[in-house]
Design a protein around this motif. Structure first.
Motif, mmCIF file in Angstrom:
data_model
loop_
_atom_site.group_PDB
_atom_site.id
_atom_site.type_symbol
_atom_site.label_atom_id
_atom_site.label_comp_id
_atom_site.label_asym_id
_atom_site.label_seq_id
_atom_site.Cartn_x
_atom_site.Cartn_y
_atom_site.Cartn_z
ATOM 1 N N ALA A 1 0.751 -1.348 -0.229
ATOM 2 C CA ALA A 1 0.062 0.043 0.031
ATOM 3 C C ALA A 1 0.815 1.243 -0.320
ATOM 4 C CB ALA A 1 -1.040 -0.171 0.812
ATOM 5 N N ALA A 2 2.046 0.962 0.424
ATOM 6 C CA ALA A 2 3.067 2.355 0.670
ATOM 7 C C ALA A 2 4.085 2.439 -1.086
ATOM 8 C CB ALA A 2 3.857 2.389 1.208
ATOM 9 N N ASP A 3 3.446 1.575 -1.097
ATOM 10 C CA ASP A 3 4.478 1.836 -3.033
ATOM 11 C C ASP A 3 3.576 2.715 -3.794
ATOM 12 O OD1 ASP A 3 5.451 -0.582 -2.718
ATOM 13 O OD2 ASP A 3 4.518 -1.844 -3.457
ATOM 14 N N LYS A 4 4.567 3.785 -4.672
ATOM 15 C CA LYS A 4 4.084 4.075 -5.874
ATOM 16 C C LYS A 4 2.908 3.624 -6.870
ATOM 17 C CE LYS A 4 7.435 7.894 -6.318
ATOM 18 N NZ LYS A 4 8.470 8.929 -6.906
ATOM 19 N N ASN A 5 2.701 2.754 -7.203
ATOM 20 C CA ASN A 5 2.521 1.929 -7.773
ATOM 21 C C ASN A 5 2.156 -0.008 -7.075
ATOM 22 O OD1 ASN A 5 0.488 0.142 -9.920
ATOM 23 N ND2 ASN A 5 1.417 0.420 -11.414
ATOM 24 N N PRO A 6 1.481 -0.002 -6.709
ATOM 25 C CA PRO A 6 1.227 -1.305 -5.604
ATOM 26 C C PRO A 6 1.141 -2.732 -7.223
ATOM 27 C CG PRO A 6 -0.583 -0.443 -4.897
ATOM 28 C CD PRO A 6 0.238 0.962 -5.739
ATOM 29 N N ASN A 7 0.467 -2.475 -8.129
ATOM 30 C CA ASN A 7 0.387 -3.330 -9.253
ATOM 31 C C ASN A 7 1.116 -3.537 -9.848
ATOM 32 O OD1 ASN A 7 -2.700 -3.681 -7.825
ATOM 33 N ND2 ASN A 7 -3.077 -1.899 -9.224
ATOM 34 N N ALA A 8 2.316 -2.810 -10.149
ATOM 35 C CA ALA A 8 3.419 -2.801 -10.331
ATOM 36 C C ALA A 8 4.519 -3.961 -9.932
ATOM 37 C CB ALA A 8 4.305 -1.375 -11.273
ATOM 38 N N LEU A 9 5.489 -4.669 -10.522
ATOM 39 C CA LEU A 9 5.911 -5.245 -10.222
ATOM 40 C C LEU A 9 7.583 -4.738 -10.072
ATOM 41 C CD1 LEU A 9 7.515 -7.953 -9.154
ATOM 42 C CD2 LEU A 9 8.375 -8.540 -11.423
ATOM 43 N N ASP A 10 7.754 -3.375 -10.059
ATOM 44 C CA ASP A 10 9.091 -2.278 -10.094
ATOM 45 C C ASP A 10 8.446 -1.166 -9.224
ATOM 46 O OD1 ASP A 10 7.310 -0.820 -11.980
ATOM 47 O OD2 ASP A 10 8.725 -0.322 -12.709
ATOM 48 N N ALA A 11 7.708 -1.774 -8.709
ATOM 49 C CA ALA A 11 6.223 -1.057 -7.559
ATOM 50 C C ALA A 11 5.697 1.038 -8.180
ATOM 51 C CB ALA A 11 7.130 -0.453 -6.223
ATOM 52 N N GLY A 12 6.334 0.515 -9.725
ATOM 53 C CA GLY A 12 6.033 2.486 -10.114
ATOM 54 C C GLY A 12 7.501 2.969 -10.612
ATOM 55 N N GLN A 13 8.358 1.807 -11.075
ATOM 56 C CA GLN A 13 9.557 2.467 -11.659
ATOM 57 C C GLN A 13 9.649 2.771 -12.490
ATOM 58 O OE1 GLN A 13 13.184 0.652 -10.401
ATOM 59 N NE2 GLN A 13 14.344 1.932 -11.804
ATOM 60 N N GLY A 14 8.501 2.263 -13.982
ATOM 61 C CA GLY A 14 8.345 2.858 -14.640
ATOM 62 C C GLY A 14 8.814 1.904 -15.642
ATOM 63 N N LEU A 15 9.663 0.776 -15.524
ATOM 64 C CA LEU A 15 11.024 -0.019 -16.323
ATOM 65 C C LEU A 15 10.013 -0.915 -17.525
ATOM 66 C CD1 LEU A 15 12.572 -2.011 -13.608
ATOM 67 C CD2 LEU A 15 13.523 -0.276 -15.071
ATOM 68 N N PRO A 16 10.411 -0.844 -18.503
ATOM 69 C CA PRO A 16 9.887 -1.351 -19.693
ATOM 70 C C PRO A 16 10.181 -2.428 -19.698
ATOM 71 C CG PRO A 16 11.901 -0.026 -21.002
ATOM 72 C CD PRO A 16 11.394 0.222 -19.331
ATOM 73 N N GLY A 17 9.442 -3.739 -20.859
ATOM 74 C CA GLY A 17 9.430 -4.832 -20.375
ATOM 75 C C GLY A 17 9.240 -5.910 -19.141
ATOM 76 N N LEU A 18 8.930 -5.373 -18.111
ATOM 77 C CA LEU A 18 8.262 -6.121 -16.658
ATOM 78 C C LEU A 18 7.193 -7.283 -17.600
ATOM 79 C CD1 LEU A 18 7.816 -3.734 -14.555
ATOM 80 C CD2 LEU A 18 9.496 -4.604 -14.351
ATOM 81 N N PRO A 19 8.081 -8.649 -16.796
ATOM 82 C CA PRO A 19 8.551 -8.500 -15.731
ATOM 83 C C PRO A 19 10.174 -9.278 -16.283
ATOM 84 C CG PRO A 19 7.819 -10.193 -15.852
ATOM 85 C CD PRO A 19 6.708 -9.959 -17.124
ATOM 86 N N ALA A 20 10.572 -9.019 -17.407
ATOM 87 C CA ALA A 20 11.842 -9.786 -17.097
ATOM 88 C C ALA A 20 12.536 -8.763 -17.120
ATOM 89 C CB ALA A 20 12.144 -10.323 -18.702
ATOM 90 N N SER A 21 12.076 -7.195 -16.872
ATOM 91 C CA SER A 21 13.607 -6.432 -17.149
ATOM 92 C C SER A 21 14.165 -5.829 -15.965
ATOM 93 C CB SER A 21 13.617 -5.382 -17.908
ATOM 94 O OG SER A 21 12.058 -4.438 -17.276
ATOM 95 N N ILE A 22 13.464 -6.593 -14.500
ATOM 96 C CA ILE A 22 12.989 -6.784 -13.316
ATOM 97 C C ILE A 22 13.871 -6.397 -12.680
ATOM 98 C CG2 ILE A 22 12.837 -8.991 -12.416
ATOM 99 C CD1 ILE A 22 11.315 -5.794 -11.323
ATOM 100 N N LEU A 23 15.005 -6.718 -12.775
ATOM 101 C CA LEU A 23 17.099 -6.534 -12.473
ATOM 102 C C LEU A 23 16.955 -5.461 -12.536
ATOM 103 C CD1 LEU A 23 18.265 -10.742 -13.080
ATOM 104 C CD2 LEU A 23 17.562 -9.308 -11.105
ATOM 105 N N ASN A 24 16.643 -4.470 -13.748
ATOM 106 C CA ASN A 24 17.416 -3.417 -14.254
ATOM 107 C C ASN A 24 16.083 -2.297 -12.441
ATOM 108 O OD1 ASN A 24 18.664 -4.014 -15.931
ATOM 109 N ND2 ASN A 24 16.909 -3.754 -17.006
ATOM 110 N N MET A 25 16.206 -3.015 -11.469
ATOM 111 C CA MET A 25 14.965 -2.335 -10.854
ATOM 112 C C MET A 25 15.946 -1.491 -9.936
ATOM 113 S SD MET A 25 12.029 -3.379 -8.560
ATOM 114 C CE MET A 25 11.128 -2.502 -6.563
ATOM 115 N N THR A 26 15.685 -0.164 -9.062
ATOM 116 C CA THR A 26 16.878 0.409 -8.955
ATOM 117 C C THR A 26 17.016 -0.719 -7.638
ATOM 118 O OG1 THR A 26 17.349 2.433 -7.487
ATOM 119 C CG2 THR A 26 14.845 1.373 -7.382
#
Length: 570
Positions: free
Chosen positions: A158-183
């Motif tokens: 509930a504290a995430d900028k976007n709780p529905n996104a695997l990257d919590a709202g960072q806006g990474l393209p190509g999720l979920p495959a790109s998730i290792l690029n999360m901050t």
């Protein structure tokens, strides 16, 4: 993942007028039992073991693995049936503490915080991941002078900028495959408007600011060492500690985000999805072992303290079915069912990958691996399950309160109920807490069993109830503490508070099945298995980490407060 009932707005208005006499309004981040003050938690360590009796060797690296939901019984059975497994290798080349217990509540947040600070909730101030604070202001408050105190503290998705996104709202393209690029600095992914507000500064309170004591990461950083961690929500930036700078590389993909097709719902609703999710964190740790950051794209020193938590076992214990397999345990609650067996195999294979990476990188001899769990899961025996909707219980309590206090607000301001019951009341008096205790103890509650058949429990499904100052005493904190619940209910064996039939087990409570977790310290130079049968706590992992790295465990504030000892000599 939690069952909560919230009556926040009405309660907040009432709380300002009914705080317990003598409870001073103080700045929220430094409130109640002050940091560094002497206070003993209810699970104090054995004072007969001195700090000098800890590990007899040092390592350059400590890898911590938390397999959430794993019981000591599960590990024993798995090693017996798989003697050449990766998990067996850890046990056979390390020390097993076969009577280790987690803090109460046995929830992920206090469990992980305990492992990495050395403190129980009364000391750390962390009673759950979703709680209530009597002195903070509600999220989004801008008029801090004219807003009544009392706020939910939701350090969940509930504290995430976007709780529905695997990257919590960072806006990474190509999720979920790109998730290792999360901050690696997930505090930036928390929504300030979703965080409680400090009345003194009128600014949002971030998780790391809420923690009252420092972490092993901060001690390591002060010593010039590097640190990393992987966990399930950005709110785990709490592990940075009060400095906000403890973890160099913190990878926190949001587990309660929407999983991609072919899955539906979040990553916990299908065990195959949970394994895929855990796989991202495994790869992050593999990258760190290989001298990279979690993304594998930047060179970085192998961390002195690093690790991750696994969710696959936990969801396999809780899901009735998934992927065509039955979840939980077989009748009798000893042998894992097919879904749980598959999840255990996944964790074992993942541990094998990590062990192989340590060997290939030359770090097998200078790394100590610590295996444990944030929490267990209850009940193990399907026949013991009773699912009880907590909403009806709370509604009944509120109605009873209003019948003798006409015109008053609901008594329950906030609740967090899994297989524990924690209630924060709009009237923070001992009399109100006693009223709630008496009501809960006197009323039965309707529920259902593993097959969905109706089942009734006495005493609201509780075997023990603490009220007001009794709760403060249980947690070893002061009655002026603004964080502890007014009611702490210990669930009867097998009771899970849930309004549906989508789970067959839960955690959070004080039962042996919630708390009896493995604790294995597999040292860099251990060649034989050792067993310590004396009672220990998972809070002892923190000073043991520092001792293993050649650092002073007494640099941890919780160690000073509670006298938490290094694990007994191996």
């Amino acid at each position: 993942m939690k069952t909560t009932k919230k009556n926040g707005l009405a309660a907040a208005a009432v709380l300002g007028a009914v705080l317990m006499a003598g409870s001073a309004m103080v700045p929220a981040v430094a409130d109640d039992a002050s940091r560094g003050q002497d206070a003993q938690g209810q699970q104090g360590s054995d004072g007969n073991q001195g700090q000098q009796d800890g590990q007899g060797e040092t390592s350059k690296h400590v890898l911590v693995l938390s397999v959430d939901g794993l019981h000591q019984k599960d590990l024993d059975l798995y090693v017996k049936n798989h003697p050449t497994s990766a998990l067996a290798s850890l046990v056979n080349h390390g020390t097993s503490y076969t009577h280790a217990q987690t803090p109460v509540p046995s929830d992920s947040f206090p469990g992980m915080v305990g492992q990495l600070t050395g403190g129980n909730p009364g000391t750390t101030g962390v009673y759950y991941d979703d709680t209530f604070n009597r002195t903070l202001l509600p999220a989004g408050t801008t008029d801090c002078k004219n807003t009544a105190p009392g706020a939910e503290v939701a350090f969940t998705e509930a504290a995430d900028k976007n709780p529905n996104a695997l990257d919590a709202g960072q806006g990474l393209p190509g999720l979920p495959a790109s998730i290792l690029n999360m901050t690696g600095q997930p505090g930036a992914l928390l929504d300030p408007a979703a965080l409680p507000v400090d009345p003194a500064s009128c600014k949002p309170v971030y998780p790391h600011q809420y923690l009252k004591v420092n972490t092993v990461f901060e001690v390591a950083k002060t010593a010039g060492l590097t640190t990393a961690w992987s966990d399930k929500h950005p709110a785990y930036e709490i592990l940075n500690g009060p400095s906000g700078k403890g973890v160099d590389d913190l990878f926190t993909p949001e587990i309660n985000s929407i999983a991609p097709a072919p899955f539906s719902g979040d990553w916990t609703k299908d065990n195959a999805a949970t394994q895929q999710y855990d796989g991202y964190k495994v790869q992050a740790v593999l990258n760190e072992i290989g001298g990279k950051d979690h993304s594998g794209t930047k060179a970085a020193a192998v961390p002195a303290i690093f690790g991750m938590n696994f969710q696959s076992v936990s969801t396999a214990q809780k899901l009735p079915t998934s992927d065509g397999l039955t979840g939980g345990y077989l009748q009798g609650g000893v042998a894992p069912g097919p879904l749980l067996s598959k999840a255990l195999d996944f964790v074992n294979a993942s541990v094998g990958k990590l062990e192989s990476a340590l060997a290939a990188s030359g770090h097998a001899k200078d790394t100590t691996v610590i295996l444990s769990a944030k929490h267990g899961q209850s009940p193990m025996d399907p026949a013991a399950l009773t699912r009880v909707p907590d909403g009806a219980i709370i509604d009944g309590l509120n109605a009873a309160w209003k019948s003798v206090h006409p015109g008053s607000a609901d008594l329950v301001a906030f609740s967090t109920d899994d297989d524990i019951m924690q209630l924060w009341l709009s009237d923070h008096s001992q009399a109100a807490a006693q009223f709630a205790k008496d009501y809960l103890a006197a009323h039965s509650a309707a529920g259902n069993d593993i097959n969905g058949a109706a089942k009734t429990v006495t005493g609201s499904g509780l075997s023990g109830i603490y009220a007001g100052s009794e709760v403060a005493g249980y947690f070893g904190t002061q009655t002026s503490d603004s964080r502890y619940p007014d009611i702490l209910g210990i669930a009867q064996t097998g009771v899970v508070y849930t309004g549906g039939k989508s789970k067959i087990a839960e955690h959070g409570g004080a039962s042996a099945e919630d708390r009896d977790v493995p604790l294995v310290v597999s040292g860099a130079n251990d060649e034989h298995a050792r067993t310590v049968t004396s009672a220990v706590e998972t809070t002892q992992i923190a000073p043991t980490i520092l001792k293993t790295l050649g650092l002073d465990p007494n640099k941890l504030q919780a160690v000073q407060i509670e006298g938490t000892k290094v694990l007994p000599q191996r």
